[in-house]
Design an enzyme around this catalytic site. Structure first.
Site, short mmCIF file in Angstrom:
data_model
loop_
_atom_site.label_atom_id
_atom_site.label_comp_id
_atom_site.label_asym_id
_atom_site.label_seq_id
_atom_site.Cartn_x
_atom_site.Cartn_y
_atom_site.Cartn_z
N TYR A 61 -13.45 2.15 -9.90
CA TYR A 61 -12.68 1.60 -9.74
C TYR A 61 -13.05 0.47 -8.49
CZ TYR A 61 -9.22 6.00 -9.23
OH TYR A 61 -8.47 6.18 -9.51
N GLN A 188 -4.31 15.99 -12.40
CA GLN A 188 -4.52 14.92 -11.90
C GLN A 188 -3.71 13.50 -12.67
OE1 GLN A 188 -6.73 12.07 -9.71
NE2 GLN A 188 -6.14 10.48 -9.50
N SER A 218 3.41 7.61 -7.43
CA SER A 218 5.19 8.29 -7.66
C SER A 218 6.25 6.81 -7.24
CB SER A 218 5.06 9.05 -5.70
OG SER A 218 3.71 9.91 -5.75
N LEU A 219 6.02 5.95 -6.71
CA LEU A 219 6.46 4.71 -6.74
C LEU A 219 7.01 3.59 -7.86
CD1 LEU A 219 6.28 4.10 -2.51
CD2 LEU A 219 8.00 5.49 -3.52
#
Length: 322
Positions: A61, A188, A218-219
């Protein structure tokens, strides 16, 4: 709404963490249009203040940037956080499989012992800590046997540098190989109302072997946030432009689903997005929901989802609508 943050165990590790985790991919800035360090640090500190203890990051990241920001934010509060970070995407060696180029330089998937031993030291330094709670293989490396990778990770565990082992982006066969090779405490993967394939593949492995599932998205990139309507237009390099999941027809279906979620959200004095996250956490085998936040307001909204307790009939109503 309960005042208590929902907490759960990470596999058989004995480590307890908030069911809502803070995902820091966006904080790294890569593929997210840069980062605002001050806002990111505030997102992390507010998450902790709100009872979110699980912080998920990775060297990839922003090539170490997200880890450095997490390290800065946790100065003096390291003991309040459960840090998950990753290994296996490397740019210090060309061993393993070439995966992609980043800033014109190759990044490889490599999980050999030599790289893991090197990577953990780099992560510890960036995070400003002497241990990592959960160390996850980020992507799988077909050139290294999983038993070799697992042996290296078990050694780090016996040295106290890591406390638990996880794996991400695995096939069922790979997940089972990890379980066979040592103590795997977490997987994950992406999971949401519109992406449920792991229910019939990886989740049965998790349930059978007491492995936690850290789910993310999740969204579904905002599709399920209740704020992306059928008329929204995506421009520029927005990764949702041209994504079939964001087709107008699909967004109309999601809008219908959100009408069912609405009254439940009102009953809990919550947003639709918070109810979607709470529903996700009520699914069998889903232990944690990792939610990205780039500022304090987003961090607060995500944390509140971990204080909602949906009733059985509410979960059933939403599942039927899904």
């Amino acid at each position: 709404m309960s005042r208590e943050m929902l907490t759960r165990q990470i596999g058989r590790s004995g480590i307890e963490a908030s069911a809502i985790g803070l995902g820091t991919w966006a904080i790294g800035g890569w593929m997210w249009g840069g980062t605002d360090e001050a806002a990111a640090i505030e997102a992390i500190t507010v998450s902790l203040d709100e009872g979110v203890t699980l912080i998920d990051t990775a060297p990839a990241y922003g090539k170490g940037l997200a880890e450095e920001i997490v390290g800065k934010a946790l100065k003096g509060r390291r003991d309040k956080a459960v840090i998950a970070t990753k290994c296996g995407l490397v740019w210090h060696t060309r061993k393993g499989n070439h995966f992609f180029d980043y800033d014109g330089k190759p990044v490889h998937r490599y999980l050999g012992r030599d790289a893991i031993v090197y990577e953990v030291e780099q992560s510890l330094k960036r995070l400003g800590t002497d241990y990592i709670d959960l160390y996850i293989t980020h992507w799988q490396d077909p050139t290294t046997p999983i038993a070799e990778t697992m042996a290296a990770l078990e050694d780090l565990k016996s040295q106290g540098k890591i406390r638990a082992i996880g794996a991400s982006n695995t096939s069922v066969a790979e997940a089972e190989a990890y379980v066979a090779a040592g103590q795997l405490d977490a997987l994950q993967e992406e999971y949401s109302m519109v992406k449920r394939d792991i229910e019939t593949s990886l989740l049965p492995v998790c349930i059978r072997s007491s492995v936690a599932m850290l789910s993310y998205s999740s969204l579904a990139l905002g599709l399920l946030s209740g704020t992306v309507g059928p008329d929204r237009v995506f421009t520029g390099d927005d990764q949702r432009k041209g994504n079939p999941r964001f087709s107008q027809a699909n967004r109309s279906k999601v809008a219908e689903l959100m009408e069912e979620v609405g009254p439940i959200a009102e009953a809990h004095a919550a947003t639709k997005a918070q109810v979607v996250i709470a529903w996700t956490l009520s699914q069998p085998g889903i232990t944690f929901s990792l939610c990205g936040a780039r500022n304090a307001a987003q961090a607060r909204e995500n944390a509140a989802a971990g204080r909602i307790r949906l009733r059985e009939h509410e979960v059933a109503t939403i599942s039927k609508a899904v």
